[in-house]
Design a protein around this motif. Structure first.
Motif, PDB file in Angstrom:
ATOM      1  N   ALA A  82       0.838  -1.204   0.000  1.00 48.48           N
ATOM      2  CA  ALA A  82       0.000   0.000   0.000  1.00 48.48           C
ATOM      3  C   ALA A  82       0.869   1.248   0.000  1.00 48.48           C
ATOM      4  CB  ALA A  82      -0.933  -0.010   1.204  1.00 48.48           C
ATOM      5  N   ASP A  83       1.942   1.225   0.785  1.00 51.34           N
ATOM      6  CA  ASP A  83       2.866   2.364   0.822  1.00 51.34           C
ATOM      7  C   ASP A  83       3.558   2.551  -0.530  1.00 51.34           C
ATOM      8  OD1 ASP A  83       2.176   2.703   3.474  1.00 51.34           O
ATOM      9  OD2 ASP A  83       3.949   1.659   4.253  1.00 51.34           O
ATOM     10  N   VAL A  84       3.921   1.439  -1.156  1.00 55.70           N
ATOM     11  CA  VAL A  84       4.574   1.514  -2.463  1.00 55.70           C
ATOM     12  C   VAL A  84       3.610   2.078  -3.505  1.00 55.70           C
ATOM     13  CG1 VAL A  84       5.589   0.159  -4.340  1.00 55.70           C
ATOM     14  CG2 VAL A  84       6.194  -0.352  -1.963  1.00 55.70           C
ATOM     15  N   MET A  85       2.361   1.603  -3.481  1.00 55.01           N
ATOM     16  CA  MET A  85       1.372   2.101  -4.433  1.00 55.01           C
ATOM     17  C   MET A  85       1.109   3.588  -4.227  1.00 55.01           C
ATOM     18  SD  MET A  85       0.660  -0.351  -6.481  1.00 55.01           S
ATOM     19  CE  MET A  85       2.367  -0.924  -6.250  1.00 55.01           C
ATOM     20  N   ALA A  86       1.086   4.031  -2.975  1.00 51.60           N
ATOM     21  CA  ALA A  86       0.871   5.453  -2.689  1.00 51.60           C
ATOM     22  C   ALA A  86       2.000   6.292  -3.286  1.00 51.60           C
ATOM     23  CB  ALA A  86       0.778   5.671  -1.183  1.00 51.60           C
ATOM     24  N   LYS A  87       3.209   5.774  -3.218  1.00 45.38           N
ATOM     25  CA  LYS A  87       4.352   6.491  -3.794  1.00 45.38           C
ATOM     26  C   LYS A  87       4.221   6.609  -5.316  1.00 45.38           C
ATOM     27  CE  LYS A  87       8.329   4.571  -4.636  1.00 45.38           C
ATOM     28  NZ  LYS A  87       9.670   3.934  -4.526  1.00 45.38           N
ATOM     29  N   PHE A  88       3.848   5.503  -5.957  1.00 45.06           N
ATOM     30  CA  PHE A  88       3.690   5.539  -7.408  1.00 45.06           C
ATOM     31  C   PHE A  88       2.502   6.414  -7.814  1.00 45.06           C
ATOM     32  CE2 PHE A  88       6.387   1.663  -7.693  1.00 45.06           C
ATOM     33  CZ  PHE A  88       7.238   2.111  -8.679  1.00 45.06           C
ATOM     34  N   TYR A  89       1.433   6.365  -7.028  1.00 47.66           N
ATOM     35  CA  TYR A  89       0.264   7.186  -7.325  1.00 47.66           C
ATOM     36  C   TYR A  89       0.654   8.667  -7.321  1.00 47.66           C
ATOM     37  CZ  TYR A  89      -4.570   8.866  -7.251  1.00 47.66           C
ATOM     38  OH  TYR A  89      -5.756   9.491  -7.557  1.00 47.66           O
ATOM     39  N   ALA A  90       1.469   9.044  -6.353  1.00 44.58           N
ATOM     40  CA  ALA A  90       1.914  10.435  -6.263  1.00 44.58           C
ATOM     41  C   ALA A  90       2.752  10.837  -7.475  1.00 44.58           C
ATOM     42  CB  ALA A  90       2.710  10.641  -4.978  1.00 44.58           C
ATOM     43  N   GLN A  91       3.337   9.839  -8.158  1.00 47.93           N
ATOM     44  CA  GLN A  91       4.155  10.107  -9.347  1.00 47.93           C
ATOM     45  C   GLN A  91       3.327  10.061 -10.627  1.00 47.93           C
ATOM     46  OE1 GLN A  91       7.246   7.133  -9.115  1.00 47.93           O
ATOM     47  NE2 GLN A  91       8.136   7.996  -7.256  1.00 47.93           N
ATOM     48  N   GLY A  92       2.008   9.826 -10.474  1.00 45.44           N
ATOM     49  CA  GLY A  92       1.128   9.816 -11.639  1.00 45.44           C
ATOM     50  C   GLY A  92       0.797   8.447 -12.191  1.00 45.44           C
ATOM     51  N   VAL A  93       1.279   7.392 -11.548  1.00 39.90           N
ATOM     52  CA  VAL A  93       0.987   6.036 -12.004  1.00 39.90           C
ATOM     53  C   VAL A  93      -0.398   5.620 -11.512  1.00 39.90           C
ATOM     54  CG1 VAL A  93       1.713   3.619 -11.895  1.00 39.90           C
ATOM     55  CG2 VAL A  93       3.432   5.430 -12.022  1.00 39.90           C
ATOM     56  N   ARG A  94      -1.192   5.022 -12.412  1.00 38.50           N
ATOM     57  CA  ARG A  94      -2.536   4.595 -12.042  1.00 38.50           C
ATOM     58  C   ARG A  94      -2.795   3.123 -12.323  1.00 38.50           C
ATOM     59  NH1 ARG A  94      -1.788   8.690 -10.061  1.00 38.50           N
ATOM     60  NH2 ARG A  94      -3.035  10.611 -10.050  1.00 38.50           N
ATOM     61  N   THR A  95      -1.844   2.449 -12.960  1.00 37.11           N
ATOM     62  CA  THR A  95      -2.073   1.070 -13.403  1.00 37.11           C
ATOM     63  C   THR A  95      -0.876   0.191 -13.072  1.00 37.11           C
ATOM     64  OG1 THR A  95      -3.395   1.917 -15.257  1.00 37.11           O
ATOM     65  CG2 THR A  95      -2.674  -0.373 -15.394  1.00 37.11           C
ATOM     66  N   VAL A  96      -1.163  -1.027 -12.617  1.00 30.81           N
ATOM     67  CA  VAL A  96      -0.127  -2.038 -12.390  1.00 30.81           C
ATOM     68  C   VAL A  96      -0.473  -3.251 -13.246  1.00 30.81           C
ATOM     69  CG1 VAL A  96       1.078  -3.487 -10.719  1.00 30.81           C
ATOM     70  CG2 VAL A  96       0.196  -1.241 -10.019  1.00 30.81           C
ATOM     71  N   ALA A  97       0.477  -3.710 -14.041  1.00 32.81           N
ATOM     72  CA  ALA A  97       0.260  -4.863 -14.912  1.00 32.81           C
ATOM     73  C   ALA A  97       0.815  -6.124 -14.267  1.00 32.81           C
ATOM     74  CB  ALA A  97       0.920  -4.636 -16.269  1.00 32.81           C
ATOM     75  N   PHE A  98       0.145  -7.248 -14.543  1.00 34.84           N
ATOM     76  CA  PHE A  98       0.520  -8.542 -13.970  1.00 34.84           C
ATOM     77  C   PHE A  98       0.578  -9.602 -15.066  1.00 34.84           C
ATOM     78  CE2 PHE A  98      -1.711  -6.124 -10.735  1.00 34.84           C
ATOM     79  CZ  PHE A  98      -0.937  -6.291  -9.602  1.00 34.84           C
ATOM     80  N   GLY A  99       1.346 -10.648 -14.799  1.00 31.10           N
ATOM     81  CA  GLY A  99       1.440 -11.766 -15.730  1.00 31.10           C
ATOM     82  C   GLY A  99       0.525 -12.915 -15.380  1.00 31.10           C
ATOM     83  N   ASP A 100      -0.496 -12.676 -14.551  1.00 29.60           N
ATOM     84  CA  ASP A 100      -1.427 -13.739 -14.159  1.00 29.60           C
ATOM     85  C   ASP A 100      -2.187 -14.258 -15.375  1.00 29.60           C
ATOM     86  OD1 ASP A 100      -0.715 -13.388 -11.459  1.00 29.60           O
ATOM     87  OD2 ASP A 100      -2.201 -11.791 -11.226  1.00 29.60           O
ATOM     88  N   LEU A 101      -2.555 -15.554 -15.300  1.00 29.71           N
ATOM     89  CA  LEU A 101      -3.184 -16.208 -16.446  1.00 29.71           C
ATOM     90  C   LEU A 101      -4.653 -16.554 -16.234  1.00 29.71           C
ATOM     91  CD1 LEU A 101      -0.218 -18.558 -17.410  1.00 29.71           C
ATOM     92  CD2 LEU A 101      -0.771 -16.304 -18.322  1.00 29.71           C
ATOM     93  N   PHE A 102      -4.973 -17.210 -15.098  1.00 30.70           N
ATOM     94  CA  PHE A 102      -6.378 -17.615 -14.940  1.00 30.70           C
ATOM     95  C   PHE A 102      -6.853 -17.767 -13.495  1.00 30.70           C
ATOM     96  CE2 PHE A 102      -4.019 -21.664 -15.677  1.00 30.70           C
ATOM     97  CZ  PHE A 102      -4.264 -22.292 -14.464  1.00 30.70           C
ATOM     98  N   LEU A 103      -6.030 -17.531 -12.507  1.00 28.34           N
ATOM     99  CA  LEU A 103      -6.452 -17.711 -11.114  1.00 28.34           C
ATOM    100  C   LEU A 103      -7.300 -16.513 -10.688  1.00 28.34           C
ATOM    101  CD1 LEU A 103      -3.202 -19.193  -9.515  1.00 28.34           C
ATOM    102  CD2 LEU A 103      -5.250 -20.399 -10.319  1.00 28.34           C
ATOM    103  N   ALA A 104      -8.626 -16.706 -10.719  1.00 32.31           N
ATOM    104  CA  ALA A 104      -9.557 -15.603 -10.493  1.00 32.31           C
ATOM    105  C   ALA A 104      -9.465 -15.042  -9.080  1.00 32.31           C
ATOM    106  CB  ALA A 104     -10.985 -16.063 -10.784  1.00 32.31           C
ATOM    107  N   ASP A 105      -9.239 -15.917  -8.076  1.00 34.51           N
ATOM    108  CA  ASP A 105      -9.157 -15.421  -6.697  1.00 34.51           C
ATOM    109  C   ASP A 105      -7.924 -14.544  -6.500  1.00 34.51           C
ATOM    110  OD1 ASP A 105      -7.490 -17.602  -7.081  1.00 34.51           O
ATOM    111  OD2 ASP A 105      -7.811 -18.437  -5.070  1.00 34.51           O
ATOM    112  N   LEU A 106      -6.821 -14.886  -7.144  1.00 38.21           N
ATOM    113  CA  LEU A 106      -5.619 -14.063  -7.055  1.00 38.21           C
ATOM    114  C   LEU A 106      -5.833 -12.707  -7.729  1.00 38.21           C
ATOM    115  CD1 LEU A 106      -2.649 -13.645  -6.338  1.00 38.21           C
ATOM    116  CD2 LEU A 106      -2.031 -14.862  -8.441  1.00 38.21           C
TER     117      LEU A 106
END
Length: 234
Positions: A82-106
């Protein structure tokens, strides 16, 4: 880009770069603070740094504390991220990309945590057929070694190249992309690499029922200390 250093992260990054719709500002990787290895994958921090340098995208390491010989507690992990995301948000980042394939709960868990930071997740490989994707990764020219293998897969697979022969040899019921965590990999070459990472396979060890290959840079000396003692708990 949520970055494990493995083939699925690399394939997702490649898809994003080809689409050209997003600016990739960092590769975000969780590293054991005590053991200095990538969480789950067991790859040395120094090799992760060389990988990022070879790709040419800045690396953002998130150090996770040990929990008395156990993995980082989930609530601690969520607060750190959460702290890391807050830092990126302050820099203008709004999206995080993932390499997940099909695990819906994750995916749901990731999206719920990102929503708390007013951010969203992006999943370039979502619902891809894993057999087709596995062969596509190889055909595109990605080169990787298996760095960690679950006991159910067997010791003969860790340290092997991720190639067509390995896919043929995988036991029945093992996902060819290892999406259930059956194995993890380290990518050292491919279409996202202007130059490859020089890497070799070192000692094979067992930790907590999992098999690990200690991957080393080509010029690195062979470690004297017991490698098994330097693998972080999962």
């Amino acid at each position: 880009m949520s970055w494990s250093g493995g083939k699925d992260s690399a394939a997702a990054l490649h898809a994003l770069l080809c689409a050209g719709d997003h600016e990739i500002v960092a590769l975000l990787t969780s590293v054991s603070e005590e053991y200095r290895r990538i969480s789950h994958h067991g790859v040395r921090e120094a090799l992760l740094e060389r990988q990022s340098e070879a790709i040419g995208i800045p690396l953002e390491k998130v150090y996770l504390p040990s929990n008395q010989g156990r993995p980082c507690a989930n609530e601690v992990y969520e607060q750190i991220m959460a702290d890391v995301m807050a830092k990126f948000y302050a820099q203008g980042v709004r999206t995080v990309a993932f390499g997940d394939l099909f695990l819906a709960d994750l995916r749901a868990w990731r999206e719920a945590n990102l929503a708390k930071a007013d951010m969203r997740g992006l999943f370039p490989l979502w619902k891809r057929d894993t057999t087709e994707l596995a062969h596509e990764i190889i055909e595109m020219g990605f080169k990787a070694y298996l760095s960690c293998v679950e006991g159910a897969v067997g010791p003969g697979f860790v340290g092997r190249p991720y190639d067509a022969a390995l896919l043929r040899d995988l036991p029945a019921g093992i996902d060819p992309c290892g999406e259930y965590g059956e194995f993890h990999s380290f990518v050292y070459d491919g279409p996202i690499f202007p130059k490859p990472v020089a890497v070799r396979v070192g000692e094979i060890v067992v930790r907590d029922g999992r098999y690990y290959a200690d991957l080393l840079s080509e010029e690195a000396p062979t470690p004297v200390a017991r490698v098994a003692d330097s693998i972080p708990p999962v």
